[in-house]
Design a protein around this motif. Structure first.
Motif, PDB file in Angstrom:
ATOM      1  N   THR A   9      -0.352  -0.305   4.415  1.00 38.32           N
ATOM      2  CA  THR A   9      -0.641  -1.575   5.080  1.00 38.32           C
ATOM      3  C   THR A   9       0.209  -1.692   6.331  1.00 38.32           C
ATOM      4  OG1 THR A   9       1.066  -2.863   3.975  1.00 38.32           O
ATOM      5  CG2 THR A   9      -1.036  -2.630   2.805  1.00 38.32           C
ATOM      6  N   ASN A  10       0.008  -2.776   7.043  1.00 37.55           N
ATOM      7  CA  ASN A  10       0.779  -2.979   8.269  1.00 37.55           C
ATOM      8  C   ASN A  10       1.947  -3.947   8.084  1.00 37.55           C
ATOM      9  OD1 ASN A  10      -0.738  -5.275   8.010  1.00 37.55           O
ATOM     10  ND2 ASN A  10      -1.927  -4.971   9.872  1.00 37.55           N
ATOM     11  N   ILE A  11       2.385  -4.198   6.852  1.00 36.89           N
ATOM     12  CA  ILE A  11       3.507  -5.108   6.651  1.00 36.89           C
ATOM     13  C   ILE A  11       4.840  -4.364   6.543  1.00 36.89           C
ATOM     14  CG2 ILE A  11       3.539  -5.278   4.122  1.00 36.89           C
ATOM     15  CD1 ILE A  11       3.809  -8.392   4.598  1.00 36.89           C
ATOM     16  N   ILE A  24       4.188 -18.974   4.354  1.00 44.56           N
ATOM     17  CA  ILE A  24       3.115 -18.018   4.623  1.00 44.56           C
ATOM     18  C   ILE A  24       2.576 -17.462   3.311  1.00 44.56           C
ATOM     19  CG2 ILE A  24       2.617 -15.734   5.607  1.00 44.56           C
ATOM     20  CD1 ILE A  24       4.696 -16.498   7.841  1.00 44.56           C
ATOM     21  N   ALA A  25       3.482 -17.093   2.416  1.00 48.01           N
ATOM     22  CA  ALA A  25       3.074 -16.520   1.134  1.00 48.01           C
ATOM     23  C   ALA A  25       2.222 -17.515   0.348  1.00 48.01           C
ATOM     24  CB  ALA A  25       4.301 -16.104   0.324  1.00 48.01           C
ATOM     25  N   LYS A  26       2.698 -18.740   0.251  1.00 47.37           N
ATOM     26  CA  LYS A  26       1.972 -19.768  -0.514  1.00 47.37           C
ATOM     27  C   LYS A  26       0.558 -19.968   0.029  1.00 47.37           C
ATOM     28  CE  LYS A  26       2.193 -24.590  -1.901  1.00 47.37           C
ATOM     29  NZ  LYS A  26       2.936 -25.849  -1.828  1.00 47.37           N
ATOM     30  N   HIS A  27       0.419 -20.024   1.337  1.00 45.02           N
ATOM     31  CA  HIS A  27      -0.894 -20.248   1.951  1.00 45.02           C
ATOM     32  C   HIS A  27      -1.826 -19.041   1.846  1.00 45.02           C
ATOM     33  CE1 HIS A  27       0.679 -23.997   2.983  1.00 45.02           C
ATOM     34  NE2 HIS A  27       0.554 -24.000   4.284  1.00 45.02           N
ATOM     35  N   PHE A  42      10.360  -9.594  -4.461  1.00 43.11           N
ATOM     36  CA  PHE A  42       8.942  -9.283  -4.264  1.00 43.11           C
ATOM     37  C   PHE A  42       8.156 -10.565  -4.038  1.00 43.11           C
ATOM     38  CE2 PHE A  42      10.719  -6.411  -7.436  1.00 43.11           C
ATOM     39  CZ  PHE A  42      10.380  -5.164  -6.950  1.00 43.11           C
ATOM     40  N   PHE A  43       7.137 -10.483  -3.204  1.00 48.89           N
ATOM     41  CA  PHE A  43       6.093 -11.494  -3.166  1.00 48.89           C
ATOM     42  C   PHE A  43       4.918 -10.898  -3.929  1.00 48.89           C
ATOM     43  CE2 PHE A  43       8.503 -12.927   0.566  1.00 48.89           C
ATOM     44  CZ  PHE A  43       8.627 -14.265   0.246  1.00 48.89           C
ATOM     45  N   ASP A  44       4.393 -11.650  -4.895  1.00 48.00           N
ATOM     46  CA  ASP A  44       3.318 -11.181  -5.766  1.00 48.00           C
ATOM     47  C   ASP A  44       2.070 -12.028  -5.601  1.00 48.00           C
ATOM     48  OD1 ASP A  44       4.929  -9.314  -6.980  1.00 48.00           O
ATOM     49  OD2 ASP A  44       5.223 -10.449  -8.825  1.00 48.00           O
ATOM     50  N   SER A  45       0.936 -11.394  -5.867  1.00 53.73           N
ATOM     51  CA  SER A  45      -0.324 -12.108  -5.966  1.00 53.73           C
ATOM     52  C   SER A  45      -1.142 -11.464  -7.075  1.00 53.73           C
ATOM     53  CB  SER A  45      -1.094 -12.042  -4.650  1.00 53.73           C
ATOM     54  OG  SER A  45      -2.310 -12.767  -4.747  1.00 53.73           O
ATOM     55  N   ILE A  46      -1.741 -12.282  -7.910  1.00 50.61           N
ATOM     56  CA  ILE A  46      -2.617 -11.771  -8.963  1.00 50.61           C
ATOM     57  C   ILE A  46      -3.962 -11.464  -8.327  1.00 50.61           C
ATOM     58  CG2 ILE A  46      -3.860 -12.365 -11.065  1.00 50.61           C
ATOM     59  CD1 ILE A  46      -1.441 -14.169 -11.785  1.00 50.61           C
ATOM     60  N   ILE A  47      -4.421 -10.223  -8.500  1.00 54.84           N
ATOM     61  CA  ILE A  47      -5.723  -9.865  -7.948  1.00 54.84           C
ATOM     62  C   ILE A  47      -6.772  -9.708  -9.044  1.00 54.84           C
ATOM     63  CG2 ILE A  47      -4.877  -8.950  -5.773  1.00 54.84           C
ATOM     64  CD1 ILE A  47      -5.017  -6.138  -6.888  1.00 54.84           C
ATOM     65  N   GLN A 133      -3.933  -9.402   4.967  1.00 50.92           N
ATOM     66  CA  GLN A 133      -4.152 -10.827   5.247  1.00 50.92           C
ATOM     67  C   GLN A 133      -2.802 -11.543   5.362  1.00 50.92           C
ATOM     68  OE1 GLN A 133      -7.247 -12.807   4.967  1.00 50.92           O
ATOM     69  NE2 GLN A 133      -6.210 -14.751   5.194  1.00 50.92           N
ATOM     70  N   LEU A 134      -1.900 -11.243   4.429  1.00 49.88           N
ATOM     71  CA  LEU A 134      -0.551 -11.818   4.470  1.00 49.88           C
ATOM     72  C   LEU A 134       0.168 -11.389   5.745  1.00 49.88           C
ATOM     73  CD1 LEU A 134       1.766 -13.325   2.894  1.00 49.88           C
ATOM     74  CD2 LEU A 134       2.402 -11.064   2.021  1.00 49.88           C
TER      75      LEU A 134
END
Length: 145
Positions: A9-11, A24-27, A42-47, A133-134
Motif C-alpha cells: 500500500t501507499n501508507i 482520520i481512522a474513525k472516519h 496498530f489501527f485495525d478495521s474488521i473486513i 482509502q485510509l
C-alpha cells in the motif's frame, strides 16, 4: 503462529500526529487496537466477521516522537497486513465455564491455531483498498519538529 498477509500500500513510511490519525481512522472505519504501547501500536478495521471468525486489516505504526497517548505524538506507519482471528463461541464445559457464560472465552484453545486465511487474493485486495482509502486521508508527512 498466526497467518498474515502483508499488503503493498501507499501508507508505509508516512507520518502523522496521533490526534489527526484518531479522527482520520474513525472516519475510515479503523480504530486503535487495544494492545498498544507508548512506542507503537496498530489501527485495525474488521473486513469480515462470521461466527467466531474475524478477518482484520491491521496498520502498524511506531512512535518516532512523543508518547502514544499524547495528541502531538508523531507516528510512522509500517507495512500493513491482513490477519484472521478465530475464537470459540458458546459455553465451555471445562474449568473456565463461568468465564464462558458471556459466550466468548479468551482462555479456550482456538479453533484454528494458525488462523488460515482462505481466498487470500480476495482479502489482500479488500485490505489494500481499505488501507489505501485510509492513506488518502493522511496529510503529507508531518515533521518531527
Amino acid at each position: 503462529m498466526k497467518i498474515l498477509l502483508q499488503l503493498e500500500t501507499n501508507i508505509e513510511g508516512k507520518t502523522a500526529h496521533f490526534a489527526d490519525m484518531m479522527n482520520i481512522a474513525k472516519h475510515n472505519g479503523f480504530g486503535l487496537c487495544g494492545s498498544w504501547e507508548y512506542d507503537g501500536g496498530f489501527f485495525d478495521s474488521i473486513i469480515w466477521r462470521e461466527g467466531g471468525e474475524t478477518i482484520y486489516v491491521r496498520v502498524p505504526f511506531h512512535v518516532i516522537k512523543g508518547e502514544l497517548d499524547r495528541p502531538n505524538a508523531l507516528l510512522q506507519f509500517k507495512k500493513p497486513f491482513v490477519i484472521k482471528h478465530v475464537v470459540h463461541i458458546g459455553l465451555d464445559q471445562g474449568e473456565n465455564s463461568l468465564l464462558a457464560a458471556t459466550g466468548i472465552n479468551q482462555f479456550q484453545e482456538p479453533l484454528d491455531k494458525d488462523g488460515q486465511i482462505h481466498n487470500k487474493t480476495k482479502w489482500e485486495e479488500v485490505g489494500q483498498m481499505a488501507v489505501n482509502q485510509l492513506a488518502a486521508h493522511v496529510p503529507a508527512n508531518q515533521s518531527i519538529s
